[in-house]
Motif scaffolding. Structure first.
Motif, PDB file in Angstrom:
ATOM      1  N   GLU A   1     107.516  92.464  73.818  1.00 59.08           N
ATOM      2  CA  GLU A   1     107.356  93.619  72.932  1.00 59.08           C
ATOM      3  C   GLU A   1     106.567  94.720  73.640  1.00 59.08           C
ATOM      4  OE1 GLU A   1     104.872  95.080  69.048  1.00 59.08           O
ATOM      5  OE2 GLU A   1     105.216  92.924  69.271  1.00 59.08           O
ATOM      6  N   MET A   2     105.471  94.326  74.304  1.00 55.19           N
ATOM      7  CA  MET A   2     104.659  95.312  75.008  1.00 55.19           C
ATOM      8  C   MET A   2     105.488  96.019  76.079  1.00 55.19           C
ATOM      9  SD  MET A   2     101.217  94.764  77.279  1.00 55.19           S
ATOM     10  CE  MET A   2     102.197  94.189  78.682  1.00 55.19           C
ATOM     11  N   LYS A   3     106.268  95.267  76.870  1.00 58.48           N
ATOM     12  CA  LYS A   3     107.092  95.866  77.917  1.00 58.48           C
ATOM     13  C   LYS A   3     108.144  96.792  77.320  1.00 58.48           C
ATOM     14  CE  LYS A   3     108.498  93.655  81.471  1.00 58.48           C
ATOM     15  NZ  LYS A   3     109.174  92.680  82.360  1.00 58.48           N
ATOM     16  N   GLY A   4     108.626  96.448  76.132  1.00 52.84           N
ATOM     17  CA  GLY A   4     109.651  97.261  75.496  1.00 52.84           C
ATOM     18  C   GLY A   4     109.184  98.652  75.133  1.00 52.84           C
ATOM     19  N   HIS A   5     107.890  98.835  75.067  1.00 48.52           N
ATOM     20  CA  HIS A   5     107.358 100.166  74.736  1.00 48.52           C
ATOM     21  C   HIS A   5     107.271 101.070  75.959  1.00 48.52           C
ATOM     22  CE1 HIS A   5     106.270  99.813  70.481  1.00 48.52           C
ATOM     23  NE2 HIS A   5     106.022  98.530  70.722  1.00 48.52           N
ATOM     24  N   GLU A   6     107.624 100.530  77.138  1.00 48.52           N
ATOM     25  CA  GLU A   6     107.652 101.315  78.389  1.00 48.52           C
ATOM     26  C   GLU A   6     106.310 102.023  78.625  1.00 48.52           C
ATOM     27  OE1 GLU A   6     111.037 103.855  78.102  1.00 48.52           O
ATOM     28  OE2 GLU A   6     112.469 102.229  78.424  1.00 48.52           O
ATOM     29  N   LEU A   7     105.279 101.226  78.681  1.00 48.56           N
ATOM     30  CA  LEU A   7     103.935 101.752  78.896  1.00 48.56           C
ATOM     31  C   LEU A   7     103.616 101.890  80.381  1.00 48.56           C
ATOM     32  CD1 LEU A   7     102.171  99.536  76.215  1.00 48.56           C
ATOM     33  CD2 LEU A   7     103.073 101.847  75.924  1.00 48.56           C
ATOM     34  N   TYR A   8     104.409 101.212  81.210  1.00 53.30           N
ATOM     35  CA  TYR A   8     104.232 101.280  82.664  1.00 53.30           C
ATOM     36  C   TYR A   8     105.511 101.794  83.308  1.00 53.30           C
ATOM     37  CZ  TYR A   8     100.167  98.265  81.903  1.00 53.30           C
ATOM     38  OH  TYR A   8      98.971  97.744  81.480  1.00 53.30           O
ATOM     39  N   GLU A   9     105.341 102.559  84.369  1.00 53.36           N
ATOM     40  CA  GLU A   9     106.501 103.036  85.105  1.00 53.36           C
ATOM     41  C   GLU A   9     107.134 101.877  85.877  1.00 53.36           C
ATOM     42  OE1 GLU A   9     105.579 106.303  87.612  1.00 53.36           O
ATOM     43  OE2 GLU A   9     104.673 107.511  86.019  1.00 53.36           O
ATOM     44  N   ASN A  10     108.444 101.928  86.011  1.00 50.16           N
ATOM     45  CA  ASN A  10     109.151 100.883  86.765  1.00 50.16           C
ATOM     46  C   ASN A  10     109.078 101.225  88.264  1.00 50.16           C
ATOM     47  OD1 ASN A  10     110.767  98.920  87.793  1.00 50.16           O
ATOM     48  ND2 ASN A  10     112.622  99.492  86.661  1.00 50.16           N
TER      49      ASN A  10
ATOM     50  N   ALA B   1      97.790  95.862 101.649  1.00 50.20           N
ATOM     51  CA  ALA B   1      99.192  96.089 101.280  1.00 50.20           C
ATOM     52  C   ALA B   1      99.623  95.153 100.162  1.00 50.20           C
ATOM     53  CB  ALA B   1     100.085  95.896 102.508  1.00 50.20           C
ATOM     54  N   ILE B   2      99.220  93.874 100.274  1.00 50.44           N
ATOM     55  CA  ILE B   2      99.578  92.893  99.239  1.00 50.44           C
ATOM     56  C   ILE B   2      98.909  93.250  97.920  1.00 50.44           C
ATOM     57  CG2 ILE B   2      99.359  90.477  98.558  1.00 50.44           C
ATOM     58  CD1 ILE B   2      99.628  89.751 101.523  1.00 50.44           C
ATOM     59  N   ALA B   3      97.627  93.642  97.992  1.00 49.59           N
ATOM     60  CA  ALA B   3      96.906  94.032  96.778  1.00 49.59           C
ATOM     61  C   ALA B   3      97.558  95.247  96.128  1.00 49.59           C
ATOM     62  CB  ALA B   3      95.443  94.325  97.109  1.00 49.59           C
ATOM     63  N   TYR B   4      97.934  96.195  96.943  1.00 46.52           N
ATOM     64  CA  TYR B   4      98.604  97.391  96.416  1.00 46.52           C
ATOM     65  C   TYR B   4      99.924  97.023  95.743  1.00 46.52           C
ATOM     66  CZ  TYR B   4     100.945 101.932  96.361  1.00 46.52           C
ATOM     67  OH  TYR B   4     101.619 103.056  95.970  1.00 46.52           O
ATOM     68  N   ALA B   5     100.705  96.162  96.412  1.00 47.22           N
ATOM     69  CA  ALA B   5     102.006  95.777  95.856  1.00 47.22           C
ATOM     70  C   ALA B   5     101.847  95.036  94.535  1.00 47.22           C
ATOM     71  CB  ALA B   5     102.758  94.901  96.866  1.00 47.22           C
ATOM     72  N   ILE B   6     100.797  94.212  94.437  1.00 47.59           N
ATOM     73  CA  ILE B   6     100.579  93.442  93.208  1.00 47.59           C
ATOM     74  C   ILE B   6     100.018  94.322  92.097  1.00 47.59           C
ATOM     75  CG2 ILE B   6      99.202  91.583  92.179  1.00 47.59           C
ATOM     76  CD1 ILE B   6      99.347  90.126  94.847  1.00 47.59           C
ATOM     77  N   ALA B   7      99.018  95.122  92.433  1.00 46.26           N
ATOM     78  CA  ALA B   7      98.263  95.828  91.398  1.00 46.26           C
ATOM     79  C   ALA B   7      98.844  97.185  91.015  1.00 46.26           C
ATOM     80  CB  ALA B   7      96.812  96.004  91.855  1.00 46.26           C
ATOM     81  N   TYR B   8      99.671  97.769  91.884  1.00 48.05           N
ATOM     82  CA  TYR B   8     100.159  99.118  91.579  1.00 48.05           C
ATOM     83  C   TYR B   8     101.181  99.067  90.450  1.00 48.05           C
ATOM     84  CZ  TYR B   8     102.161 103.767  92.097  1.00 48.05           C
ATOM     85  OH  TYR B   8     102.587 105.044  91.857  1.00 48.05           O
ATOM     86  N   SER B   9     100.752  99.476  89.307  1.00 48.83           N
ATOM     87  CA  SER B   9     101.624  99.513  88.137  1.00 48.83           C
ATOM     88  C   SER B   9     101.208 100.722  87.301  1.00 48.83           C
ATOM     89  CB  SER B   9     101.485  98.215  87.323  1.00 48.83           C
ATOM     90  OG  SER B   9     102.429  98.172  86.272  1.00 48.83           O
ATOM     91  N   PRO B  10     101.607 101.918  87.710  1.00 46.47           N
ATOM     92  CA  PRO B  10     101.146 103.146  87.046  1.00 46.47           C
ATOM     93  C   PRO B  10     101.651 103.239  85.616  1.00 46.47           C
ATOM     94  CG  PRO B  10     102.938 103.624  88.579  1.00 46.47           C
ATOM     95  CD  PRO B  10     102.569 102.192  88.790  1.00 46.47           C
TER      96      PRO B  10
END
Length: 567
Positions: free
Chosen positions: A383-392, A433-442
């Motif tokens: 449900e949370m993802k369905g609200h598109e709160l984060y960019e893909n 780089a790994i941290a950025y790939a994991i955590a980057y979710s604008p």
């Protein structure tokens, strides 16, 4: 971007790259001195001095002495300050018994090496490994002194691996190797040859041209060293260039992400929340809690049930009993929650806290309880993802993550060529780089707007007076109350208690059969919240107690030069 929740992942990456070697005994070997006195007969009398610094309880130390083929180690003894210590031996592993706690000790080990000298009548050679790549301990400082039977000026000496270029020849023919620090699992074989005239003629045991062999071996080592240094310089130049370029690439990604985040924040601020009370209800309570907190606390289950009471889907018939009023306008996660609580735990149309306690007290129900909880949480997350709160940004994150593989060849090559600062830089860039790939979710503008509104709502709530709060709608009061309860936010819950204590509840005539006010909700939560928290704790603890755990055992030191340890 929120990095704190990814700290365990980063720690796991660090331990993967730098595996930790645990010891049952906490110790270090600060000094390891070897005095090898070569006898005229060809025997070698060895005196080793080991300085151990212990930071825990200990029972003794170990020394693995692995003889070469054709040679033997005899008459092994150990002492401290001139007093003999007990020892035992099994498969060349000597256990020297000296118990203590949190202290520095100096143990002397003596032994004789038989048949260690090879002579052709021209030279007599001693070729030995006092430790090898099976050694489990770091040595803080290692020195070896080889003393010939009598003074001589005809001496050849050199060492391999850690001992390379560490030799010095004294005027009397004594050879010293000053290794310095020697990491665990490191080789350091040494070779020394003296004029055969200082030895007994009876030890002539080979016809090989030792002088030519030693000269060829030393020349080969020097050529390998020259090639190694050339290769090291080339790898350093190429590696540093790659590090610089990749570092700039990561910096570009991070700066781009920060700029994008600021742009979204600016756009979100243009949509100021101007209403009273709390922000409008865009998503369900558990989805909001997950979004704002990054997870669902145990208290979120009880709060979600009470939220259905607020909405009128569920009514309470007694303080601990709930009944389904209707199933209209339910979200997927709400339907799953009702089926879980009323059909699986309860009796169908009713659910009691006593049934919850009885259900979770049965060990066989714990797996199903956790399975149902997981299904509910998955639905909340959907449900949370369905609200598109984060960019893909999946492709962007994958590209950043996989780009870190560029560092792998460097992480392998740098330590092989003793480029440790460069290795550290490569590891840090790979982790970044790994941290950025994991955590980057604008967040999207919608996501930022919701988050900012609720942060502001929480801040202003603490400054809300009783009179101001009484002007809130009953629904807004209950929503803020349940948000604090489900988030397990102590600050909001304390504020709730203060406001409710000073608030006059609705009169009985103002309430209908299917409505609930904030006072009633507070009474229900006082029983419901602890019940669900205890149920989850019980199911989690009992399930985890069924899992078996195994400890890592320390193995003995093998052959190939031997090593040191403690027990």
């Amino acid at each position: 971007m929120k990095f704190s929740k990814w700290i365990p992942v980063l720690i796991a990456v660090l331990f993967f790259i730098f595996p930790h070697k645990g010891h049952a005994v906490d110790y270090s070997i600060s000094q390891f001195d070897i005095l090898a006195e070569v006898q005229e007969s060809g025997e070698v009398n060895v005196t080793e001095t080991h300085t151990y610094e212990f930071d825990s309880e200990f029972n003794g130390i170990t020394r693995h002495l692995a003889p070469k083929d054709g040679s033997a180690i005899e008459n092994v003894k150990a002492s401290e300050n001139g007093e003999d210590l007990d020892l035992s031996v099994e498969n060349d592993l000597y256990r020297i018994y000296r118990a203590g706690e949190d202290e520095t000790i100096e143990v002397t080990i003596t032994y004789t090496i038989k048949d260690a000298i090879q002579s052709n009548g021209d030279l007599a050679e001693f070729y030995w490994a006092f430790f090898g790549d099976v050694n489990e301990s770091d040595y803080g400082n290692v020195s070896v002194a080889l003393i010939p039977p009598s003074p001589t000026s005809d001496v050849t000496a050199f060492g391999y691996d850690r001992a390379f270029d560490k030799e010095s020849i004294q005027g009397d023919g004594t050879v010293r190797f000053e290794y310095g620090k020697v990491p665990a699992q490191t080789k350091g074989d040494i070779r020394a040859a003296w004029d055969a005239d200082v030895f007994s003629s009876s030890i002539v045991n080979t016809e090989e041209d030792l002088r030519a062999e030693l000269a060829a071996a030393k020349e080969s080592l020097e050529q390998e060293a020259a090639a190694y240094n050339e290769r090291r310089d080339l790898i350093a130049v190429i590696g540093i260039s790659v590090l610089a370029i990749y570092g700039l690439y990561l910096l570009y990604l991070i700066i781009t992400g920060v700029r994008r985040s600021k742009s979204v924040q600016k756009e979100a601020r243009s949509h100021d929340h101007s209403g009273t009370g709390i922000p409008s209800e865009i998503m369900s309570l558990p989805a909001l809690i997950w979004y704002m907190n990054g997870h669902l606390p145990n208290e979120a289950i009880g709060a979600s049930l009470l939220n259905l009471v607020r909405k009128g889907n569920v009514i309470q018939s007694t303080e601990s009993e709930f009944m389904i009023a209707h199933r209209r306008d339910l979200k997927e996660q709400e339907e799953i929650l009702l089926n879980w609580l009323f059909n699986e735990i309860g009796s169908g149309d009713t659910f009691t806290l006593e049934e919850l306690e009885q259900y979770t007290s049965i060990k066989e129900n714990h797996t199903q309880y956790q399975h149902s909880e997981a299904l509910w949480k998955e639905a909340v997350h959907r449900e949370m993802k369905g609200h598109e709160l984060y960019e893909n940004k999946t492709n962007h994150r994958l590209a950043a993550g996989f780009s870190s593989l560029i560092m792998l060849p460097l992480i392998v090559l740098f330590p092989l060529h003793d480029l440790m600062p460069e290795l550290f830089a490569a590891v840090m860039l790979m982790i970044a780089a790994i941290a950025y790939a994991i955590a980057y979710s604008p967040r999207t503008v919608k996501g930022v707007l919701i988050r900012n509104e609720w942060i502001e709502a929480k801040r202003s709530y603490f400054n809300t007076s009783v009179d101001e709060w009484e002007n809130w709608s009953e629904d807004d009061k209950m929503r803020m109350y349940l948000y604090g309860l489900g988030s397990n936010d102590k600050d909001i819950m304390d504020k709730n208690d203060k406001l409710i204590a000073a608030f006059k509840p609705l009169s009985a005539s103002a309430a209908s059969a299917y409505t609930v006010d904030i006072s009633t909700l507070a009474i229900l939560s006082a029983v419901t919240g602890p019940s669900f928290h205890s149920a989850n704790e019980s199911a989690s603890i009992q399930s985890s107690s069924n899992a078996s755990s195994a400890g890592a055992g320390g193995g003995g030191v093998g052959g190939g030069g031997g090593g040191s340890g403690a027990f």
